[in-house]
Write a protein that holds these residues in place. Structure first.
Motif, PDB file in Angstrom:
ATOM      1  N   ASP A  25       0.830  -1.202   0.000  1.00 60.01           N
ATOM      2  CA  ASP A  25       0.000   0.000   0.000  1.00 60.01           C
ATOM      3  C   ASP A  25       0.865   1.252   0.000  1.00 60.01           C
ATOM      4  OD1 ASP A  25      -2.210  -1.606   0.077  1.00 60.01           O
ATOM      5  OD2 ASP A  25      -2.690  -1.196   2.182  1.00 60.01           O
ATOM      6  N   ARG A  26       1.890   1.244   0.805  1.00 62.34           N
ATOM      7  CA  ARG A  26       2.802   2.395   0.873  1.00 62.34           C
ATOM      8  C   ARG A  26       3.525   2.598  -0.447  1.00 62.34           C
ATOM      9  NH1 ARG A  26       5.365   1.397   6.843  1.00 62.34           N
ATOM     10  NH2 ARG A  26       3.450   1.846   7.978  1.00 62.34           N
ATOM     11  N   LEU A  27       3.950   1.505  -1.070  1.00 61.00           N
ATOM     12  CA  LEU A  27       4.632   1.608  -2.361  1.00 61.00           C
ATOM     13  C   LEU A  27       3.700   2.179  -3.421  1.00 61.00           C
ATOM     14  CD1 LEU A  27       7.114   1.086  -4.120  1.00 61.00           C
ATOM     15  CD2 LEU A  27       6.224  -1.219  -4.512  1.00 61.00           C
ATOM     16  N   ALA A  28       2.447   1.746  -3.414  1.00 59.55           N
ATOM     17  CA  ALA A  28       1.483   2.277  -4.374  1.00 59.55           C
ATOM     18  C   ALA A  28       1.283   3.776  -4.163  1.00 59.55           C
ATOM     19  CB  ALA A  28       0.159   1.535  -4.247  1.00 59.55           C
ATOM     20  N   CYS A  29       1.267   4.218  -2.918  1.00 61.30           N
ATOM     21  CA  CYS A  29       1.122   5.649  -2.635  1.00 61.30           C
ATOM     22  C   CYS A  29       2.350   6.433  -3.071  1.00 61.30           C
ATOM     23  CB  CYS A  29       0.854   5.869  -1.142  1.00 61.30           C
ATOM     24  SG  CYS A  29      -0.744   5.233  -0.619  1.00 61.30           S
ATOM     25  N   VAL A  30       3.521   5.858  -2.879  1.00 61.25           N
ATOM     26  CA  VAL A  30       4.747   6.511  -3.346  1.00 61.25           C
ATOM     27  C   VAL A  30       4.729   6.644  -4.854  1.00 61.25           C
ATOM     28  CG1 VAL A  30       7.246   6.177  -3.601  1.00 61.25           C
ATOM     29  CG2 VAL A  30       6.173   5.881  -1.371  1.00 61.25           C
ATOM     30  N   ILE A  31       4.277   5.605  -5.541  1.00 65.73           N
ATOM     31  CA  ILE A  31       4.191   5.664  -7.002  1.00 65.73           C
ATOM     32  C   ILE A  31       3.173   6.712  -7.431  1.00 65.73           C
ATOM     33  CG2 ILE A  31       3.491   4.374  -9.061  1.00 65.73           C
ATOM     34  CD1 ILE A  31       4.720   1.882  -7.672  1.00 65.73           C
ATOM     35  N   ALA A  32       2.038   6.770  -6.736  1.00 68.73           N
ATOM     36  CA  ALA A  32       1.002   7.744  -7.098  1.00 68.73           C
ATOM     37  C   ALA A  32       1.495   9.169  -6.906  1.00 68.73           C
ATOM     38  CB  ALA A  32      -0.260   7.509  -6.264  1.00 68.73           C
ATOM     39  N   HIS A  33       2.116   9.443  -5.762  1.00 71.04           N
ATOM     40  CA  HIS A  33       2.575  10.812  -5.493  1.00 71.04           C
ATOM     41  C   HIS A  33       3.878  11.128  -6.212  1.00 71.04           C
ATOM     42  CE1 HIS A  33      -0.378  12.139  -2.561  1.00 71.04           C
ATOM     43  NE2 HIS A  33      -0.364  10.918  -2.052  1.00 71.04           N
ATOM     44  N   GLY A  34       4.837  10.232  -6.145  1.00 68.89           N
ATOM     45  CA  GLY A  34       6.131  10.470  -6.785  1.00 68.89           C
ATOM     46  C   GLY A  34       6.067  10.403  -8.296  1.00 68.89           C
ATOM     47  N   GLY A  35       5.129   9.627  -8.800  1.00 69.59           N
ATOM     48  CA  GLY A  35       4.988   9.492 -10.245  1.00 69.59           C
ATOM     49  C   GLY A  35       4.544  10.764 -10.926  1.00 69.59           C
ATOM     50  N   THR A  36       3.990  11.697 -10.153  1.00 72.18           N
ATOM     51  CA  THR A  36       3.569  12.960 -10.754  1.00 72.18           C
ATOM     52  C   THR A  36       4.758  13.762 -11.271  1.00 72.18           C
ATOM     53  OG1 THR A  36       3.584  14.081  -8.606  1.00 72.18           O
ATOM     54  CG2 THR A  36       1.491  13.121  -9.338  1.00 72.18           C
ATOM     55  N   LEU A  37       5.940  13.482 -10.766  1.00 71.42           N
ATOM     56  CA  LEU A  37       7.122  14.180 -11.264  1.00 71.42           C
ATOM     57  C   LEU A  37       7.485  13.737 -12.678  1.00 71.42           C
ATOM     58  CD1 LEU A  37       9.358  14.052  -8.080  1.00 71.42           C
ATOM     59  CD2 LEU A  37       8.168  16.035  -9.012  1.00 71.42           C
ATOM     60  N   PHE A  38       7.115  12.501 -13.025  1.00 65.00           N
ATOM     61  CA  PHE A  38       7.493  11.956 -14.326  1.00 65.00           C
ATOM     62  C   PHE A  38       6.317  11.812 -15.279  1.00 65.00           C
ATOM     63  CE2 PHE A  38      10.264  10.145 -11.038  1.00 65.00           C
ATOM     64  CZ  PHE A  38      11.462  10.705 -11.436  1.00 65.00           C
ATOM     65  N   ALA A  39       5.147  11.475 -14.730  1.00 57.89           N
ATOM     66  CA  ALA A  39       4.008  11.183 -15.587  1.00 57.89           C
ATOM     67  C   ALA A  39       2.803  12.052 -15.259  1.00 57.89           C
ATOM     68  CB  ALA A  39       3.636   9.706 -15.458  1.00 57.89           C
ATOM     69  N   TRP A  40       3.013  13.142 -14.587  1.00 62.14           N
ATOM     70  CA  TRP A  40       2.022  14.160 -14.204  1.00 62.14           C
ATOM     71  C   TRP A  40       0.762  13.533 -13.635  1.00 62.14           C
ATOM     72  CZ3 TRP A  40       3.037  18.654 -12.624  1.00 62.14           C
ATOM     73  CH2 TRP A  40       2.054  19.644 -12.517  1.00 62.14           C
ATOM     74  N   PHE A  41      -0.278  13.332 -14.382  1.00 61.75           N
ATOM     75  CA  PHE A  41      -1.494  12.761 -13.815  1.00 61.75           C
ATOM     76  C   PHE A  41      -1.684  11.288 -14.198  1.00 61.75           C
ATOM     77  CE2 PHE A  41      -2.890  14.418 -17.880  1.00 61.75           C
ATOM     78  CZ  PHE A  41      -3.726  13.437 -18.358  1.00 61.75           C
ATOM     79  N   LEU A  42      -0.842  10.749 -15.047  1.00 70.33           N
ATOM     80  CA  LEU A  42      -0.999   9.353 -15.464  1.00 70.33           C
ATOM     81  C   LEU A  42      -0.637   8.369 -14.357  1.00 70.33           C
ATOM     82  CD1 LEU A  42       0.290   9.454 -19.136  1.00 70.33           C
ATOM     83  CD2 LEU A  42      -2.060   9.329 -18.319  1.00 70.33           C
ATOM     84  N   ALA A  43       0.399   8.658 -13.587  1.00 65.19           N
ATOM     85  CA  ALA A  43       0.808   7.747 -12.511  1.00 65.19           C
ATOM     86  C   ALA A  43      -0.279   7.611 -11.450  1.00 65.19           C
ATOM     87  CB  ALA A  43       2.131   8.202 -11.902  1.00 65.19           C
TER      88      ALA A  43
END
Length: 78
Positions: free
Chosen positions: A12-30
């Motif tokens: 769950d924590r990893l998914a949240c990191v991907i959701a929040h951190g992914g905005t740096l690379f994939a804006w709203f797609l992550a």
């Protein structure tokens, strides 16, 4: 919002990191991908991914109105 009744698992924590951190690379797609793929697995992940998604969409709208000047502000505050 949501009531946190248990400690989130590592996945769950990893998914949240991907959701929040992914905005740096994939804006709203992550956060959109995390929300679609994990929304039924964990209420915590669903709420966090939805928050990241809404924040990214708000940043996109602000960027349109400010001709891109708001993007650094949203990335800093995210």
């Amino acid at each position: 919002m949501y009531a946190l009744t248990r400690t989130p698992s590592d996945s769950d924590r990893l998914a949240c990191v991907i959701a929040h951190g992914g905005t740096l690379f994939a804006w709203f797609l992550a956060p959109l991908l995390v929300y679609v793929l994990k929304r039924n697995d964990s209420e915590y992940v669903r709420a966090q991914a939805l928050g990241a998604l809404l924040w990214s969409l708000l940043g996109s709208a602000a960027a349109l109105f400010t001709f891109g000047l708001a993007i650094p502000v949203f990335l800093v505050f995210h």
